[in-house]
Design a protein around this motif. Structure first.
Motif, PDB file in Angstrom:
ATOM      1  N   VAL A  13       1.008  -1.136   0.046  1.00 20.79           N
ATOM      2  CA  VAL A  13       0.123   0.043   0.246  1.00 20.79           C
ATOM      3  C   VAL A  13       0.937   1.378   0.061  1.00 20.79           C
ATOM      4  O   VAL A  13       1.814   1.457   0.891  1.00 20.79           O
ATOM      5  N   TYR A  14       0.461   2.252  -0.779  1.00 13.40           N
ATOM      6  CA  TYR A  14       1.545   3.357  -1.095  1.00 13.40           C
ATOM      7  C   TYR A  14       0.597   4.528  -0.571  1.00 13.40           C
ATOM      8  O   TYR A  14      -0.591   4.449  -1.108  1.00 13.40           O
ATOM      9  N   PHE A  15       1.107   5.545   0.249  1.00 15.91           N
ATOM     10  CA  PHE A  15       0.405   6.473   0.665  1.00 15.91           C
ATOM     11  C   PHE A  15       1.304   7.879   0.356  1.00 15.91           C
ATOM     12  O   PHE A  15       2.302   7.953   0.437  1.00 15.91           O
ATOM     13  N   CYS A  16       0.602   8.837  -0.257  1.00 20.69           N
ATOM     14  CA  CYS A  16       1.010  10.012  -0.450  1.00 20.69           C
ATOM     15  C   CYS A  16       0.888  10.957   0.646  1.00 20.69           C
ATOM     16  O   CYS A  16      -0.036  10.557   1.546  1.00 20.69           O
ATOM     17  N   ALA A  17       1.608  12.067   0.819  1.00 25.21           N
ATOM     18  CA  ALA A  17       1.272  12.889   1.834  1.00 25.21           C
ATOM     19  C   ALA A  17       1.846  14.195   1.651  1.00 25.21           C
ATOM     20  O   ALA A  17       2.397  14.526   0.730  1.00 25.21           O
ATOM     21  N   ALA A  18       1.257  15.331   2.565  1.00 24.46           N
ATOM     22  CA  ALA A  18       1.644  16.535   2.284  1.00 24.46           C
ATOM     23  C   ALA A  18       1.704  17.252   3.736  1.00 24.46           C
ATOM     24  O   ALA A  18       1.188  16.713   4.638  1.00 24.46           O
ATOM     25  N   ASN A  19       2.621  18.092   4.049  1.00 21.41           N
ATOM     26  CA  ASN A  19       2.438  18.970   5.204  1.00 21.41           C
ATOM     27  C   ASN A  19       1.756  20.267   5.175  1.00 21.41           C
ATOM     28  O   ASN A  19       1.756  21.071   4.237  1.00 21.41           O
ATOM     29  N   PRO A  20       0.791  20.332   6.073  1.00 20.31           N
ATOM     30  CA  PRO A  20      -0.372  21.623   6.156  1.00 20.31           C
ATOM     31  C   PRO A  20       0.621  22.825   6.344  1.00 20.31           C
ATOM     32  O   PRO A  20       1.630  22.708   7.200  1.00 20.31           O
ATOM     33  N   TYR A  21       0.227  23.941   5.856  1.00 17.63           N
ATOM     34  CA  TYR A  21       0.998  25.434   6.151  1.00 17.63           C
ATOM     35  C   TYR A  21       0.926  25.546   7.930  1.00 17.63           C
ATOM     36  O   TYR A  21       1.891  26.065   8.307  1.00 17.63           O
ATOM     37  N   SER A  22       0.009  24.894   8.489  1.00 12.62           N
ATOM     38  CA  SER A  22      -0.237  25.301  10.029  1.00 12.62           C
ATOM     39  C   SER A  22       0.876  24.604  10.854  1.00 12.62           C
ATOM     40  O   SER A  22       1.099  24.992  11.967  1.00 12.62           O
ATOM     41  N   SER A  23       1.453  23.539  10.120  1.00 13.19           N
ATOM     42  CA  SER A  23       2.479  22.968  11.006  1.00 13.19           C
ATOM     43  C   SER A  23       3.546  22.301   9.977  1.00 13.19           C
ATOM     44  O   SER A  23       3.315  21.537   9.293  1.00 13.19           O
ATOM     45  N   ALA A  24       4.663  22.909  10.098  1.00 19.04           N
ATOM     46  CA  ALA A  24       5.866  22.336   9.304  1.00 19.04           C
ATOM     47  C   ALA A  24       6.238  20.872   9.405  1.00 19.04           C
ATOM     48  O   ALA A  24       6.273  20.350   8.334  1.00 19.04           O
ATOM     49  N   SER A  25       6.121  20.476  10.332  1.00 21.41           N
ATOM     50  CA  SER A  25       6.197  18.993  10.783  1.00 21.41           C
ATOM     51  C   SER A  25       5.318  18.082  10.562  1.00 21.41           C
ATOM     52  O   SER A  25       5.463  16.935  10.308  1.00 21.41           O
ATOM     53  N   LYS A  26       3.980  18.513  10.831  1.00 23.20           N
ATOM     54  CA  LYS A  26       2.906  17.709  10.657  1.00 23.20           C
ATOM     55  C   LYS A  26       2.700  17.059   9.243  1.00 23.20           C
ATOM     56  O   LYS A  26       2.930  17.636   8.357  1.00 23.20           O
ATOM     57  N   ILE A  27       2.232  16.043   9.080  1.00 25.61           N
ATOM     58  CA  ILE A  27       2.158  15.103   7.732  1.00 25.61           C
ATOM     59  C   ILE A  27       0.470  14.627   7.688  1.00 25.61           C
ATOM     60  O   ILE A  27       0.165  13.953   8.578  1.00 25.61           O
TER      61      ILE A  27
END
Lengths: 113, 118
Positions: A87-101
């Motif tokens: 299973v492959y997951f893409c992800a992105a970091n929200p502007y509200s938190s640089a380290s959160k995914i």
């Protein structure tokens, strides 16, 4: 908040063929886009990531492309092998938190022998 | 790469009891850890951000009184599911950042903990 959409949810390809998984994100301020692979019963592991200052990155049979204007990014796997099944997951970091995914919904990739 | 260890890997409990899950960074100090929940064949849903020495930050819709998070040291974060009910049955997985790596950057995941509430 950030919303990451991923498709397809399942993908079956013949061994040796290519596989493409696509994602879109909603937060235009996102600047980090990792891809994780999760094999059955195992923890997710990073396979490749791309930052917003580049449009493409390649690592052997794996490549990722990023279109910031369209807020799209894609994973490309060439010459697929049985061990690519996962299973492959893409992800992105929200502007509200640089380290959160925030993760997409996942794509179950099956490689047919 | 950095190693994150989670314990227990699976736990079965009776409805109404509380269960604690531990997440440890073994070879680095993690000021920030993240707790995710994963339903069968579904994505990793971020529950909360665990911050060493301060209160956790919960995602919208996650009950902070239900899922207690404590990050008392630079190598340990705990998730306690209080008064567990069958609908809390799920796969809980933690992750941590290695502060020596760029921000934003790779998350290192634990093995996960499968909770079954009877």
């Amino acid at each position: 908040g950030e919303n990451v959409e991923q498709h397809p949810s399942t993908l079956s390809v013949q061994e040796g063929d290519s596989a493409v998984i696509k994602c879109t994100y909603s937060d235009s301020a996102s600047n980090y886009f990792p891809w994780y692979k999760q094999e059955l019963g195992k923890r997710p592991q990073l396979i490749i990531d791309i930052r917003s200052n580049v449009g493409e990155k390649k690592d052997q049979r794996i490549a990722v492309t990023l279109n910031k204007t369209a807020k799209h990014f894609s994973l490309h796997i060439t010459e697929t092998q049985p061990e690519d099944s996962a299973v492959y997951f893409c992800a992105a970091n929200p502007y509200s938190s640089a380290s959160k995914i925030i993760f997409g919904s996942g794509t179950r990739l099956s490689i047919r022998p | 790469g950095a190693v994150v260890s989670q314990h227990p890997s699976w736990v079965i409990c009776k409805s109404g009891t509380s269960v604690k899950i531990e997440c440890r960074s073994l070879d680095f100090q993690a000021t920030t850890m993240f707790w995710y929940r994963q339903f069968p064949k579904q994505s990793l849903m971020l529950m909360a951000t665990s911050n060493e020495g301060s209160k956790a930050t919960y995602e919208q819709g996650v009950e902070k009184d239900k899922f207690l998070i404590n990050h008392a040291s630079l190598t340990l974060s705990t998730l306690t599911v209080t008064s567990a009910h069958p609908e809390d049955s799920s796969f809980y997985i933690c992750s941590a950042r290695d502060p020596s790596l760029p921000i934003p950057g790779e998350l290192f995941f634990g093995e996960g903990s499968r909770l079954t509430v009877l």
